[in-house]
Scaffold this motif. Sequence first.
Motif, mmCIF file in Angstrom:
data_model
loop_
_atom_site.group_PDB
_atom_site.id
_atom_site.type_symbol
_atom_site.label_atom_id
_atom_site.label_comp_id
_atom_site.label_asym_id
_atom_site.label_seq_id
_atom_site.Cartn_x
_atom_site.Cartn_y
_atom_site.Cartn_z
ATOM 1 N N GLN A 165 0.826 -1.203 0.000
ATOM 2 C CA GLN A 165 0.000 0.000 0.000
ATOM 3 C C GLN A 165 0.862 1.255 0.000
ATOM 4 O OE1 GLN A 165 -2.656 -0.598 3.400
ATOM 5 N NE2 GLN A 165 -4.366 -0.607 1.963
ATOM 6 N N GLN A 166 1.908 1.249 0.815
ATOM 7 C CA GLN A 166 2.821 2.392 0.861
ATOM 8 C C GLN A 166 3.483 2.606 -0.489
ATOM 9 O OE1 GLN A 166 5.519 1.406 4.036
ATOM 10 N NE2 GLN A 166 4.119 2.115 5.630
ATOM 11 N N ALA B 241 4.100 5.563 -5.521
ATOM 12 C CA ALA B 241 4.121 5.532 -6.984
ATOM 13 C C ALA B 241 3.172 6.560 -7.583
ATOM 14 C CB ALA B 241 3.763 4.132 -7.478
ATOM 15 N N MET B 242 2.074 6.842 -6.880
ATOM 16 C CA MET B 242 1.123 7.838 -7.382
ATOM 17 C C MET B 242 1.747 9.231 -7.405
ATOM 18 S SD MET B 242 -2.609 6.572 -5.879
ATOM 19 C CE MET B 242 -2.627 7.906 -4.758
ATOM 20 N N PHE B 243 2.659 9.513 -6.470
ATOM 21 C CA PHE B 243 3.257 10.838 -6.356
ATOM 22 C C PHE B 243 4.627 10.942 -7.009
ATOM 23 C CE2 PHE B 243 0.339 10.550 -2.713
ATOM 24 C CZ PHE B 243 -0.491 11.605 -3.049
ATOM 25 N N ASN B 244 5.156 9.833 -7.464
ATOM 26 C CA ASN B 244 6.495 9.788 -8.019
ATOM 27 C C ASN B 244 6.405 9.202 -9.427
ATOM 28 O OD1 ASN B 244 9.132 9.227 -8.712
ATOM 29 N ND2 ASN B 244 9.657 8.270 -6.786
ATOM 30 N N GLY B 245 6.922 9.895 -10.409
ATOM 31 C CA GLY B 245 6.850 9.420 -11.784
ATOM 32 C C GLY B 245 7.829 8.301 -12.091
ATOM 33 N N ARG B 246 8.738 8.015 -11.186
ATOM 34 C CA ARG B 246 9.784 7.006 -11.428
ATOM 35 C C ARG B 246 9.214 5.607 -11.340
ATOM 36 N NH1 ARG B 246 13.597 4.192 -13.033
ATOM 37 N NH2 ARG B 246 15.499 3.791 -11.880
#
Length: 51
Positions: A22-23, A28-33
Amino acid sequence: MKRRMGAYENLQFDSEVYCKLQQAEQEAMFNGRRHSSEEVLAAMKNAIEWG
């Protein structure tokens, strides 16, 4: 009693893995990497070696 402790430990482990996933999804939602499967596998192997 030993069987119950094993079941409890398995449940605890599963819960921890679920929380970590979940973390990771939130991050991943906030990081494009994004990481390739090869990068993830290499990081896991490295963590096991140095664990």
